[in-house]
Design an enzyme around this catalytic site. Structure first.
Site, PDB file in Angstrom:
ATOM      1  N   CYS A  24       0.788  -1.238   0.000  1.00 56.42           N
ATOM      2  CA  CYS A  24       0.000   0.000   0.000  1.00 56.42           C
ATOM      3  C   CYS A  24       0.817   1.285   0.000  1.00 56.42           C
ATOM      4  O   CYS A  24       0.756   2.069  -0.949  1.00 56.42           O
ATOM      5  CB  CYS A  24      -0.924   0.012   1.208  1.00 56.42           C
ATOM      6  SG  CYS A  24      -2.031  -1.413   1.319  1.00 56.42           S
ATOM      7  N   HIS A  67      -2.247   6.735   4.379  1.00 57.42           N
ATOM      8  CA  HIS A  67      -1.207   5.714   4.562  1.00 57.42           C
ATOM      9  C   HIS A  67       0.181   6.174   4.119  1.00 57.42           C
ATOM     10  O   HIS A  67       0.956   5.406   3.557  1.00 57.42           O
ATOM     11  CB  HIS A  67      -1.576   4.406   3.834  1.00 57.42           C
ATOM     12  CG  HIS A  67      -0.904   3.205   4.444  1.00 57.42           C
ATOM     13  ND1 HIS A  67      -0.951   1.956   3.884  1.00 57.42           N
ATOM     14  CD2 HIS A  67      -0.169   3.078   5.571  1.00 57.42           C
ATOM     15  CE1 HIS A  67      -0.292   1.099   4.617  1.00 57.42           C
ATOM     16  NE2 HIS A  67       0.200   1.763   5.667  1.00 57.42           N
ATOM     17  N   ASN A  77      -2.095  -2.128  -5.485  1.00 61.97           N
ATOM     18  CA  ASN A  77      -1.187  -3.266  -5.648  1.00 61.97           C
ATOM     19  C   ASN A  77      -2.038  -4.474  -5.998  1.00 61.97           C
ATOM     20  O   ASN A  77      -3.254  -4.371  -6.151  1.00 61.97           O
ATOM     21  CB  ASN A  77      -0.355  -3.522  -4.386  1.00 61.97           C
ATOM     22  CG  ASN A  77      -1.150  -3.502  -3.094  1.00 61.97           C
ATOM     23  OD1 ASN A  77      -1.009  -2.594  -2.293  1.00 61.97           O
ATOM     24  ND2 ASN A  77      -2.006  -4.488  -2.887  1.00 61.97           N
TER      25      ASN A  77
END
Length: 518
Positions: free
Chosen positions: A137, A193, A362
């Protein structure tokens, strides 16, 4: 300070977005030069799309007769349509989370139905050899936001970020900060993130506004994160809302786009000279990332919350949960949510001048459908980095097209900056190649290397060949177009080519930061 969600019913627009599932007839132009790879027509949004454009592979197991029966208009090899006038586009950049290569119906999913994303594919360009910037991520997000390999920054070395020790440095130029300098309004809704407060935040890295979560995952109702912390924020302040997370950020995105449309219409009516204030919206869903909680699964949510509060390690990862059926629910909910956002964009009158991008951050995880690729999230095999990718810009790109060019995340950063008229920062040179010439002017996309590095693995793609070294330490070479499953290792018979690709990988690696020891 804690903000509280309004008590009004959620503003879902499912009836409007349901209309998006039908196939539409879109006039197209074929007046430009064809891309360097010419393929026969591929059926779109169905069984023929399930081949995923895997080069010369004519068919892929997993395409169903039901998909074939509902296949839409035939896809055409991509051709640019140069010379069309347009404004600088708004940019709606949507990421799914851990969505597998073939989890969309238009990429071959046998059991998952994604009519809204399939319609988006039919209205623009579907990419069949598009890759994430990394296999997890936060490194991929670093590669998108910076346009550079994750290993160029300390925060990008975390695979992924799991605590407050790492993040995207606020003084590093980003897609958002560079677009803002070029006159764009910028917003991020959903998963960040790229580091935690107090040191890291989207609003410290170029986004005017932020609403979402800082960490890599959260429980969809309680908003508890990996360390048991509450993780829903508006700006830097906690925001209390215990509804299902995908509903909340979808509602926010719809509201954001609607307000932007009203502001643009007001400017047009008042004949303001500064009407050209386009916007960037990064819309980052956490769906279909674990925990395996679909909308309505409040009992399962309560059980996970109980385990988190009891201090059970790994409770949020939900390793004893999920199923193929539950995963299907989550992906189809993501599709409906994207449909709601696109319906709002259409109602706002901004559809024609908005570039919409959709991809995954991803490869897929344990419940994903990656066939025929090997590997999954965290691996540099194809299943860990090849992702479904869709681009639509009605003003400049014809509908119903498919591209088989190898591209990856940093390319999109360079592309968007060029299209928006923004200048990269010279002190932080981009690693991606702008695709604007290929997409808009019909220029040939020159062959170049796509590079990946994660702990214990390395990969480099050049043309039709891929060099790969897994955790076992063996150098392998695959003709990735005819062998997307990476089963026929050609290293022994292609030693000189293997050596060149290995040397190219090591030359790039020498320019990156080393991983911390331990």
């Amino acid at each position: 300070m804690t903000s509280v969600a309004p008590s009004t019913p959620e503003n879902s627009d499912r009836s409007a977005s349901a209309a998006a599932s039908g196939y539409t007839s879109v006039s197209t132009s074929a007046s430009a030069a064809i891309s360097r790879r010419t393929f026969g027509g591929l059926a779109g949004a169905g069984a023929a799309a399930a081949v995923g454009g895997l080069g010369a592979v004519a068919s892929v197991a997993g395409a169903t007769s039901a998909a074939a029966a509902t296949a839409g208009p035939q896809e055409r090899p991509f051709r640019a349509a140069p010379g069309r006038p347009s404004r600088r586009p708004n940019i709606l950049f949507i990421l799914g989370d851990d969505l597998g290569w073939a989890d969309l119906y238009s990429y071959g999913a046998p059991d998952i139905r994604t009519p809204h994303l399939d319609r988006l594919a039919r209205q623009g360009v579907r990419f069949t050899q598009a890759y994430a910037g990394s296999a997890t991520c936060s490194p991929t997000r670093f590669s998108l936001y910076t346009g550079r390999f994750p290993g160029r920054t300390e925060g990008g070395l975390a695979e992924p970020i799991a605590d407050k020790s790492a993040g995207l440095a606020p003084d590093h130029p980003t897609l958002a900060s560079l677009l803002r300098e070029a006159g764009y309004a910028t917003a991020l809704i959903g998963k960040w993130h790229c580091g935690y407060l107090p040191d890291y935040s989207p609003t410290r890295s170029g986004w005017d506004t932020f609403f979402g979560n800082f960490g890599g995952a959260l429980e969809y109702y309680s908003k508890l994160g990996l360390a048991g912390e509450y993780d829903l924020y508006e700006g830097d302040a906690e925001y209390k809302d215990l509804r299902y997370y995908t509903r909340i950020i979808t509602e926010r995105a719809v509201d954001h786009i609607t307000k932007a449309g009203k502001a643009a219409a007001s400017d047009a009516r008042s004949d303001k000279r500064h009407q050209d204030r386009p916007w960037l919206l990064n819309l980052n869903f956490t769906t279909p990332h674990w925990p395996w909680i679909a909308d309505g699964d409040e009992a399962e949510s309560a059980e996970i919350v109980r385990r988190i509060k009891a201090g059970e390690p790994g409770a949020l990862q939900h390793r004893d949960g999920g199923s193929l059926e539950k995963y299907r629910e989550m992906v189809e909910d993501l599709d409906r949510s994207v449909g709601e956002v696109l319906a709002a964009l259409r109602r706002s009158g901004q559809e024609e001048d908005t570039l919409v991008f959709f991809a995954s951050d991803n490869g897929g995880e344990r419940w994903s459908y990656n066939w025929p690729l090997s590997g999954n999230k965290a691996s540099l095999q194809e299943g860990g980095i090849r992702v479904p990718t869709l681009v639509r810009w009605p003003a400049r790109l014809d509908a119903g097209q498919v591209s088989h060019e190898p591209v990856f995340t940093p390319d999109w950063t360079a592309t968007l900056l060029e299209i928006a008229g923004a200048r990269p920062d010279r002190a932080h040179p981009l690693d991606g190649t702008s695709l604007a010439g290929y997409l808009l002017r019909g220029e040939r996309l020159a062959e170049r290397d796509l590079f990946w590095r994660v702990r214990g693995e390395r990969a480099l793609r050049r043309g039709d060949w891929k060099y790969y070294r897994g955790k076992g330490g063996k150098d392998q070479l695959f003709h990735i177009v005819t062998d997307p499953r990476e089963q026929a290792d050609k290293a022994a018979g292609e030693q000189r080519l293997l050596g060149r690709l290995r040397a190219a990988w090591e030359a790039v690696d020498d320019t990156l930061l080393p991983y911390p020891k331990g």
